[in-house]
Design an enzyme around this catalytic site. Structure first.
Site, short mmCIF file in Angstrom:
data_model
loop_
_atom_site.label_atom_id
_atom_site.label_comp_id
_atom_site.label_asym_id
_atom_site.label_seq_id
_atom_site.Cartn_x
_atom_site.Cartn_y
_atom_site.Cartn_z
CE LYS A 110 -3.75 1.65 3.11
NZ LYS A 110 -4.52 1.21 4.31
CB SER A 192 -7.82 3.34 3.62
OG SER A 192 -6.81 2.81 4.46
CB SER A 216 -7.84 0.33 6.36
OG SER A 216 -8.42 1.60 6.43
#
Ligand code: NAG
Ligand code: NAG
Ligand code: NAG
Ligand code: NAG
Ligand code: NAG
Ligand code: NAG
Ligand code: NAG
Ligand code: NAG
Length: 589
Positions: A110, A192, A216
């Site tokens: 990420k 997220s 997330s």
């Protein structure tokens, strides 16, 4: 994008046959091998047998990214060194050196996980783009040392959903736009860790690392049909990962099986001098590692699982939408048929005090001083302040010397035109509320005083009490039954009526996610399992046994790939989310 590498790689992909015909983006064979949905073990076997090289894998995944990323927006940058690293891993293999199960296998991280190389890490923001951290994230260093090939960075909700707390779309960032759900491109990816999850699901890579502060990992894992474990913070080092909250953040693997999740856990866990919380996790790892805990459905026989019925199984929005209740209750029946003892938890006093009955956030009548937002807001300001001490911009950059969240928020205000206030500003980031979370963090001054410790202490204590007591089922005669896990519906749209994130986030306890089905908008959902502190080994057992029972793996069909525009669309029918309910982060069923 590093376009020359990508174009060269695309040419490789163009000449090969297709393995399957799911929608407009069938996954091509890689040098004749069907790598679609391949596991770490399968990839490693092809590498060992010489059917594929690590360079082949990198080229095939880069070609896939080239083909699909303009629709999905799941990769922010590919690593310009990926092919060189793969070549090095191939050379080592040729000389007989195999570092371990990840040797030569590409992985993605990420965009809030710092990699010290030629490509950017920016937490999906423009305000951090172009800066560098003092050293690489410890987990990345470990994955590289284990032979993993860093393929690139996945997109994410800007600032890990820490930029605004209302009027934003999950999966959106001003850096890369709206990440799309390959199952239905008008639908949310949830946040997220959206990019890594979408990338794994659409075969842009086989495995990825995301992070969670509050939902997330488990939310997008549900929405895209993947497996994950959100660990007890401190089980893995958070060093080199942009801080959202010291007490709540943790990285986690995202994959198509619990086995792959566990292999990555085994590589990433352990003490790190740069993250003091890792010292507390010493001694809590299973003796033979997490991958050794993977079991089949036989292990369900005699397993004891609790279902918090009121609130949660009776109240959360997703289970009350469409035909979903019937599907969820059929799953419970399947678990029972496989030998699971189901315990119906009709009430839990601590739980009702701290969480909204509809899933996200607190109950409406919580005492204002107990609102955990006080803790999150404060820790955000503290975290960015510490992060910026070791984050350096070039000397000629106007952000050189930037040292606080307040300065980041000012920079965003001064750069509205580039920070996502698109068009008239009513999409994604509303210009006025476009950084309401940042602003709330700034307002705390990053002061960890009485207000902070009251909110954080009460929340952590009460949430731990809730999860611990949920695990201790009390029979009518007073007999206490210790449960192996507590199961929740992990419905779509994460932050709109889902029970998986709040309690474990407040508590700092782990969660596993298992995909189980898809609903009437063609997007997946699943179950999540709460564990006790450092209960990851047990979660691997419970989740892998469920994986073997449900064996859900439906491919995305890329519905609306050519028409989806703007932020993701309306929630699933059955939710009634009002502006005021969303501001307190939940919807009524
Ligand atoms: C990193 O971001 C900068 C913009 O700050 C851009 O010019 C550069 O191309 C990016 N690097 C890569 C490898 O994409
Ligand atoms: C870890 O704890 C020690 C002792 O309290 C402290 O000096 C140090 O600054 C801490 N390190 C980090 C990275 O927080
Ligand atoms: C749990 O108990 C509630 C209320 O007593 C009931 O409505 C529900 O059907 C029960 N669920 C299961 C799975 O037994
Ligand atoms: C921050 O940078 C300083 C100076 O390079 C270094 O000593 C320190 O260990 C770094 N801290 C972290 C948490 O990386
Ligand atoms: C703002 O822009 C969006 C997208 O272009 C449009 O749908 C909406 O009607 C506009 N709102 C106003 C008030 O102009
Ligand atoms: C940014 O947004 C604020 C609040 O809406 C507005 O006052 C300001 O003029 C905007 N700045 C720019 C550069 O557009
Ligand atoms: C933050 O600092 C400002 C200015 O010094 C002060 O007015 C305010 O009360 C402080 N807020 C908190 C939460 O400490
Ligand atoms: C995709 O989502 C839209 C709502 O945005 C819905 O109308 C449509 O039916 C969904 N597509 C499928 C194939 O379910």
């Amino acid at each position: 994008m590093h376009s020359s590498t990508l174009l060269a790689a695309a040419a490789v992909g163009a000449s090969v046959a297709y393995a399957s015909c799911n929608g407009p983006f069938p996954m091509p064979l890689c040098k004749g091998v069907k790598i679609e949905d391949a596991s770490i073990v399968e990839l490693q076997q092809w590498l060992t047998e010489g059917q594929l090289t690590s360079q082949d894998l990198v080229e095939c995944y880069l070609a896939r990214i080239e083909k699909t990323n303009e629709y999905l927006h799941s990769i922010s940058e590919v690593n310009p060194d990926a092919l060189d690293i793969a070549a090095q891993m191939d050379a080592e293999r040729a000389s007989g050196e195999i570092r371990g199960p990840l040797h030569g296998i590409p992985f993605l991280v990420k965009d809030n996980i710092y990699t010290d190389d030629k490509h950017n890490t920016s937490e999906g923001t423009l305000v951090l783009l172009g800066g560098k951290y003092s050293s690489e994230a410890t987990i990345v260093t470990k994955l590289r040392a284990a032979g993993g090939v860093l393929l690139g960075h996945g997109t994410m909700s800007e600032a890990a959903d820490h930029r605004a707390s209302s009027n934003y779309a999950s999966g959106y960032s001003s850096r890369t736009g709206q990440t799309r759900n390959p199952y239905n491109l008008t639908q949310s990816t949830a946040g997220s860790s959206s990019g890594p999850v979408v990338a794994v699901r659409s075969n842009q890579v086989a495995i990825a690392i995301g992070t969670e502060t509050y939902g997330s990992l488990v939310h997008p894992a549900a929405q895209l049909g993947l497996y994950t474990i959100k660990s007890t913070p401190g089980l893995m080092s958070r060093h080199g990962i942009v801080t959202g909250s010291y007490w709540h953040d943790t990285p986690g693997p995202l994959a198509r099986s619990m086995k792959d999740v566990s292999i990555m856990l085994d590589i990433m866990v352990g003490i790190d001098r740069y993250d003091n919380l890792t010292a507390e996790a010493i001694g809590h790892e299973p003796p033979n590692g997490y991958a050794a805990e993977v079991v089949d459905k036989q292990a369900l026989r005699g397993m004891k699982l609790g279902l918090p019925w009121n609130p949660y199984w009776s109240t959360v929005a997703h289970i009350n939408s469409g035909d979903n209740r019937q599907e969820y209750e059929e799953m419970i029946q399947q678990l029972k048929d496989a030998g699971v003892e189901i315990y119906n938890i009709t009430s839990n006093a601590a739980l009702s005090q701290i969480v909204s009955p509809y899933g996200q956030g607190h109950p409406a009548d919580i005492a204002p001083e107990h609102n955990h937002a006080i803790a999150f807001n404060t820790l955000l300001a503290v975290g960015y302040g510490e992060w910026l001490q070791n984050w350096t911009f070039p000397e000629d950059d106007e952000r050189y010397g930037m040292s606080s969240l307040a300065e980041m928020a000012e920079w965003n205000d001064a750069h509205n035109e580039t920070t996502g206030a698109l068009g008239n500003g009513t999409w994604w980031w509303d210009t006025k509320t476009g950084q309401s979370f940042y602003d709330a963090g700034v307002a705390t001054n990053g002061t960890m005083g009485t207000a902070f410790w009251t909110a954080f202490g009460w929340g952590r204590f009460t949430a731990r009490q809730a999860i611990d007591t949920l695990h201790r089922y009390v029979e009518e005669d007073g007999t206490v039954v210790e449960l192996d896990g507590v199961v929740m519906p992990n419905g779509r749209d994460g932050n709109r009526g889902n029970a998986c994130a709040p309690l474990p986030s407040y508590a700092g306890y782990p969660i596993a996610a298992v995909p189980t089905g898809a609903d009437a908008y063609a997007t997946p959902y699943g179950l999540c399992i709460y564990g006790k502190q450092y209960g990851e080994a047990k979660l691997v057992r419970v989740a892998s046994a469920m994986e073997d029972l449900f064996q859900w793996n439906e491919h995305p069909k890329y519905f609306n790939y050519d028409t989806a525009q703007g932020p993701w669309q309306a929630s699933f029918p059955g939710y009634t989310c009002s502006e005021s309910s969303l501001k307190s982060q939940h919807c009524a069923p």
